[in-house]
Write an enzyme that holds these catalytic residues in place. Sequence first.
Site, short mmCIF file in Angstrom:
data_model
loop_
_atom_site.label_atom_id
_atom_site.label_comp_id
_atom_site.label_asym_id
_atom_site.label_seq_id
_atom_site.Cartn_x
_atom_site.Cartn_y
_atom_site.Cartn_z
CE1 TYR A 150 13.14 -3.25 9.26
CE2 TYR A 150 10.91 -2.66 8.63
CZ TYR A 150 11.89 -3.62 8.82
OH TYR A 150 11.62 -4.94 8.57
CG ASP A 209 6.12 -18.24 9.40
OD1 ASP A 209 5.44 -17.53 10.17
OD2 ASP A 209 6.90 -17.77 8.55
#
Length: 407
Positions: A220, A306
Site C-alpha cells: 500500500y 505491545d
Amino acid sequence: MKKQILVAGGGIGGLAAAIGGARAGWEVRLYERAPAFTEVGAGVQLGPNVVRHLQAWGLQSALQEVASFPDRLAVRCAQGGGELASLGLGSAVVQRYGAAYATIHRADLHGLLRDGAAALADVGWRLGHAVAGYHEDGAAVGLRLVRQTDGAQVEVEGDALVGADGLHSRVRAQLLAEGTTRSRGHLAYRALVSQSALPPSLRSQQVTVWLGPRLHVVHYPVRRGELLNIVAIRHGQAPSDLDAWDHGANAAELEAALARTCTRLQELIRAVPQLGSGWRLWPLRDRAPVAGPHEMAAGLVALLGDAAHPMHPYLAQGAGMAIEDAAELQRALSMHDLEVPLRLRRYALNRWQRNARVQARAARNGVIFHARGPLRWGRDTALRLLGGRLLDVPWLYHGEGPGSSLL
C-alpha cells in the site's frame, strides 16, 4: 499539585500514552532507552477507529500532511493473480464510520505523535534511559532506570506507571511474572520503494493483499503516495541470531519462497533489490489473547500497546490498539474522584476484552490468509461470493465504547 505519571517506552504507544496522560491533566515523564527518537519498520495501516482518536488529539492536519488515504482494498490470488474481492475505502469509509482509512510510514506516525506530545506543556522525556524494574508501596511507584551513557542507576518516582516498552517489556515481565512472547514460525520481509522508480504497471495507490499457500503479500502507499510499502509474510524458521543475520540474503530467500506465484507479484518482489532497496527480516511474535483486566493493570501500574497485547499483523491493528489504549487511559486518568488504582482498573476493564478479540481475530486471519487445500478453496469461494461484506469489519471500525458495533 498535578499527579505525575511515568511512561516507560518512547515508541508509538508510549508517545500516545504521554498525549493521553497530559490531556487528562497529569504531568507526564517519559523514559526511552534509545539515545534518540527513531522508528524503524515500514508502513502502518490506520482504520477509522484509530484516525478518530488522532483527530480528537488535534493531529488531523499533521496526519493529512504525511499519510496516504487509499480508496480501495483488493484481495488477489497470489498464484493465479486474479482478484477475489474488493472493498471501497476513501470516502466510503468516512461515510460509514465517520473517519478515514489511512496508510502511513511508521516513522511519520511516530513523528506526528512526538510533535503532538512535545506541544503539551506537561510532557517531558529523557532519552538514553533503559527500564530496569519498578517498585510500589500503594502510595507511589518508583521506576528504576539505567542511564545508557555511563551505566549509572537512576530512580524516579511518580503516582502511576505505564509500561509501553514494547514486545520485550520489562514492566510486563515484572507485573505478570513473565515476559515471554511466542513465535508461530511466521517471517515478515519488509521493504519500501519509490513509486516513481517502479514500472507504471507495478505502482499502486490502493491496499492490495495477495493470498497464497503458507504466505501472503500486502502492499500500500505511504508518505502521500510517494512510497510503496511492501510486506511479504511466509512460514519459516527465524535465524538463531538475528543481530548477526546477513539481510543481503533475504531477497534470494524470498524470491525462492514466492517462485510459484503469479508473474506480476514476482516482478514486484524482484523490483525491490533491483531498485537498490533491501528486505528487512522480522520474525513475528505475539502473546495469547489477554485473559482478563489483571493482565493490563494492577495497583499503580498499567500496560499499554505491545507491552500488553503483542499481536500478528493480520488485522493491521497493532499500532491502532496502542492508540486506542492511550485514548481509554486518558478517559480513566480524567476520573479525578477515583483513587489512582481504581482509575487504572477502569482502564483495564474497558480495554482487555477488545484487545483480546483483536488478538484472536488476527491469529485466526493468519490461518485463513495462508490456507491450503479445502480451507483455501472455501475461503476463495466465500470472497468471490460475498466480496466486501467479508472484508469490512464493523465491530472494529466503529470503535470501542457504548456506540461500538457488536457484530
